[in-house]
Design a protein around this motif. Structure first.
Motif, PDB file in Angstrom:
ATOM      1  N   CYS A 108      -5.539  10.243  -3.798  1.00 31.11           N
ATOM      2  CA  CYS A 108      -6.513   9.590  -2.935  1.00 31.11           C
ATOM      3  C   CYS A 108      -6.887   8.202  -3.476  1.00 31.11           C
ATOM      4  O   CYS A 108      -6.912   7.209  -2.749  1.00 31.11           O
ATOM      5  CB  CYS A 108      -7.720  10.512  -2.865  1.00 31.11           C
ATOM      6  SG  CYS A 108      -8.913   9.977  -1.718  1.00 31.11           S
ATOM      7  N   TRP A 132      10.745   2.940  -6.690  1.00 31.89           N
ATOM      8  CA  TRP A 132       9.899   1.882  -6.114  1.00 31.89           C
ATOM      9  C   TRP A 132      10.687   0.667  -5.627  1.00 31.89           C
ATOM     10  O   TRP A 132      10.176  -0.119  -4.836  1.00 31.89           O
ATOM     11  CB  TRP A 132       8.856   1.423  -7.142  1.00 31.89           C
ATOM     12  CG  TRP A 132       7.764   2.421  -7.382  1.00 31.89           C
ATOM     13  CD1 TRP A 132       7.820   3.510  -8.199  1.00 31.89           C
ATOM     14  CD2 TRP A 132       6.444   2.444  -6.792  1.00 31.89           C
ATOM     15  NE1 TRP A 132       6.629   4.201  -8.162  1.00 31.89           N
ATOM     16  CE2 TRP A 132       5.764   3.559  -7.317  1.00 31.89           C
ATOM     17  CE3 TRP A 132       5.771   1.615  -5.896  1.00 31.89           C
ATOM     18  CZ2 TRP A 132       4.452   3.893  -6.969  1.00 31.89           C
ATOM     19  CZ3 TRP A 132       4.455   1.922  -5.547  1.00 31.89           C
ATOM     20  CH2 TRP A 132       3.809   3.055  -6.071  1.00 31.89           C
ATOM     21  N   LEU A 178      -4.077   5.747  -3.052  1.00 33.68           N
ATOM     22  CA  LEU A 178      -3.866   5.355  -1.654  1.00 33.68           C
ATOM     23  C   LEU A 178      -4.932   4.372  -1.175  1.00 33.68           C
ATOM     24  O   LEU A 178      -4.883   3.899  -0.048  1.00 33.68           O
ATOM     25  CB  LEU A 178      -3.945   6.601  -0.751  1.00 33.68           C
ATOM     26  CG  LEU A 178      -2.747   7.544  -0.712  1.00 33.68           C
ATOM     27  CD1 LEU A 178      -3.123   8.835   0.016  1.00 33.68           C
ATOM     28  CD2 LEU A 178      -1.562   6.872  -0.024  1.00 33.68           C
ATOM     29  N   GLN A 210       3.479  10.982  -4.407  1.00 32.51           N
ATOM     30  CA  GLN A 210       3.736  12.361  -4.837  1.00 32.51           C
ATOM     31  C   GLN A 210       4.994  12.428  -5.694  1.00 32.51           C
ATOM     32  O   GLN A 210       5.050  13.179  -6.665  1.00 32.51           O
ATOM     33  CB  GLN A 210       3.828  13.285  -3.628  1.00 32.51           C
ATOM     34  CG  GLN A 210       2.434  13.657  -3.156  1.00 32.51           C
ATOM     35  CD  GLN A 210       2.415  14.415  -1.846  1.00 32.51           C
ATOM     36  OE1 GLN A 210       3.424  14.495  -1.141  1.00 32.51           O
ATOM     37  NE2 GLN A 210       1.256  14.953  -1.497  1.00 32.51           N
ATOM     38  N   ILE A 216       0.890  -1.164   0.000  1.00 34.14           N
ATOM     39  CA  ILE A 216       0.000   0.000   0.000  1.00 34.14           C
ATOM     40  C   ILE A 216       0.922   1.206   0.000  1.00 34.14           C
ATOM     41  O   ILE A 216       1.633   1.440   0.971  1.00 34.14           O
ATOM     42  CB  ILE A 216      -0.938  -0.009   1.220  1.00 34.14           C
ATOM     43  CG1 ILE A 216      -1.788  -1.284   1.196  1.00 34.14           C
ATOM     44  CG2 ILE A 216      -1.836   1.246   1.210  1.00 34.14           C
ATOM     45  CD1 ILE A 216      -2.786  -1.425   2.319  1.00 34.14           C
ATOM     46  N   PRO A 217       0.967   1.927  -1.119  1.00 38.53           N
ATOM     47  CA  PRO A 217       1.953   3.007  -1.207  1.00 38.53           C
ATOM     48  C   PRO A 217       1.594   4.163  -0.281  1.00 38.53           C
ATOM     49  O   PRO A 217       0.415   4.382   0.009  1.00 38.53           O
ATOM     50  CB  PRO A 217       1.860   3.450  -2.676  1.00 38.53           C
ATOM     51  CG  PRO A 217       0.529   3.009  -3.155  1.00 38.53           C
ATOM     52  CD  PRO A 217       0.103   1.844  -2.317  1.00 38.53           C
ATOM     53  N   ASN A 218       2.606   4.872   0.189  1.00 40.31           N
ATOM     54  CA  ASN A 218       2.302   6.045   1.017  1.00 40.31           C
ATOM     55  C   ASN A 218       2.280   7.308   0.148  1.00 40.31           C
ATOM     56  O   ASN A 218       2.681   7.303  -1.017  1.00 40.31           O
ATOM     57  CB  ASN A 218       3.272   6.168   2.198  1.00 40.31           C
ATOM     58  CG  ASN A 218       4.705   6.355   1.736  1.00 40.31           C
ATOM     59  OD1 ASN A 218       4.962   7.028   0.735  1.00 40.31           O
ATOM     60  ND2 ASN A 218       5.640   5.751   2.458  1.00 40.31           N
ATOM     61  N   GLN A 219       1.801   8.361   0.764  1.00 44.39           N
ATOM     62  CA  GLN A 219       1.594   9.618   0.047  1.00 44.39           C
ATOM     63  C   GLN A 219       2.890  10.168  -0.552  1.00 44.39           C
ATOM     64  O   GLN A 219       2.910  10.639  -1.681  1.00 44.39           O
ATOM     65  CB  GLN A 219       1.000  10.629   1.027  1.00 44.39           C
ATOM     66  CG  GLN A 219       0.478  11.851   0.345  1.00 44.39           C
ATOM     67  CD  GLN A 219      -0.765  12.380   1.060  1.00 44.39           C
ATOM     68  OE1 GLN A 219      -1.380  11.687   1.873  1.00 44.39           O
ATOM     69  NE2 GLN A 219      -1.136  13.596   0.769  1.00 44.39           N
ATOM     70  N   GLU A 220       3.966  10.059   0.225  1.00 44.49           N
ATOM     71  CA  GLU A 220       5.249  10.611  -0.216  1.00 44.49           C
ATOM     72  C   GLU A 220       5.724   9.918  -1.509  1.00 44.49           C
ATOM     73  O   GLU A 220       6.155  10.580  -2.461  1.00 44.49           O
ATOM     74  CB  GLU A 220       6.268  10.395   0.905  1.00 44.49           C
ATOM     75  CG  GLU A 220       7.533  11.176   0.714  1.00 44.49           C
ATOM     76  CD  GLU A 220       8.626  10.715   1.676  1.00 44.49           C
ATOM     77  OE1 GLU A 220       8.300  10.093   2.707  1.00 44.49           O
ATOM     78  OE2 GLU A 220       9.792  10.976   1.342  1.00 44.49           O
TER      79      GLU A 220
END
Ligand code: DAT
Ligand code: MG
Length: 152
Positions: free
Chosen positions: A65, A133, A68, A48, A41-45
């Motif tokens: 959104c 990644w 995520l 972005q 589950i990728p994070n916001q950082e």
């Protein structure tokens, strides 16, 4: 041996709709090799950075959104002309309604945002995305035993 690599991400809708296997099958059937894969589950950082070029687009918050909203599958695929070939197998052009049958987006998607899958658009962005990644040690150096029957 062709060492060109591309980054492919099955987005949350692709995972939830249980079509991971069918998508990967297409790349294997074409003759490409997977050299790295993970579910996260990728994070916001991370997102972005991945979509930094789109940061000022009005749809950017909505895109983040959605990305995520669940697990994704990150992969590296390798082979001859793989960046360009996989882009065309996805259905180039982000709107699935304009993609031809036979492409992933053309066969499985209807919406601009829920377009199932990302593939790097150039060798340069592939390298950047792979570095973002994956760690080097997550990438497996292997030679498929049928490679001589796929590539001349
Ligand atoms: P692609 O995914 O084909 O490389 P892109 O890099 O231009 O397309 O955009 C990245 C993602 O952003 C895309 O897969 C879906 C979303 N997106 C692009 N344009 C959009 C728009 N006008 N409205 C909503 N989402 C959009
Ligand atoms: Mg793109």
């Amino acid at each position: 041996m062709e060492k060109e690599q591309t980054f492919v991400l099955i987005k949350p809708d692709g995972v939830q709709r249980r079509i991971i296997g069918r998508i990967m099958q297409r790349f294997e059937d074409k003759g490409f090799s997977m050299v790295a894969m993970k579910m996260l589950i990728p994070n916001q950082e991370l997102l972005q950075k991945h979509y930094e070029e789109l940061m000022f687009k009005p749809f950017f918050p909505c895109l983040i959104c959605y990305m995520l909203s669940g697990p994704v599958i990150a992969m590296i695929w390798q082979g001859k002309d793989v960046v360009r070939q996989i882009r065309s197998m996805l259905g180039e052009g982000r709107n699935p309604l304009e993609q031809k049958p036979g492409t992933v987006r053309g066969d499985y998607a209807l919406e601009l945002q829920r377009n199932l899958i990302h593939g790097s658009d150039s060798c340069e962005s592939a390298q950047k995305e792979i570095n973002l990644w994956f760690n080097l040690k997550e990438i497996v150096d292997w030679k498929p035993s049928d490679l001589n029957w796929v590539c001349e």
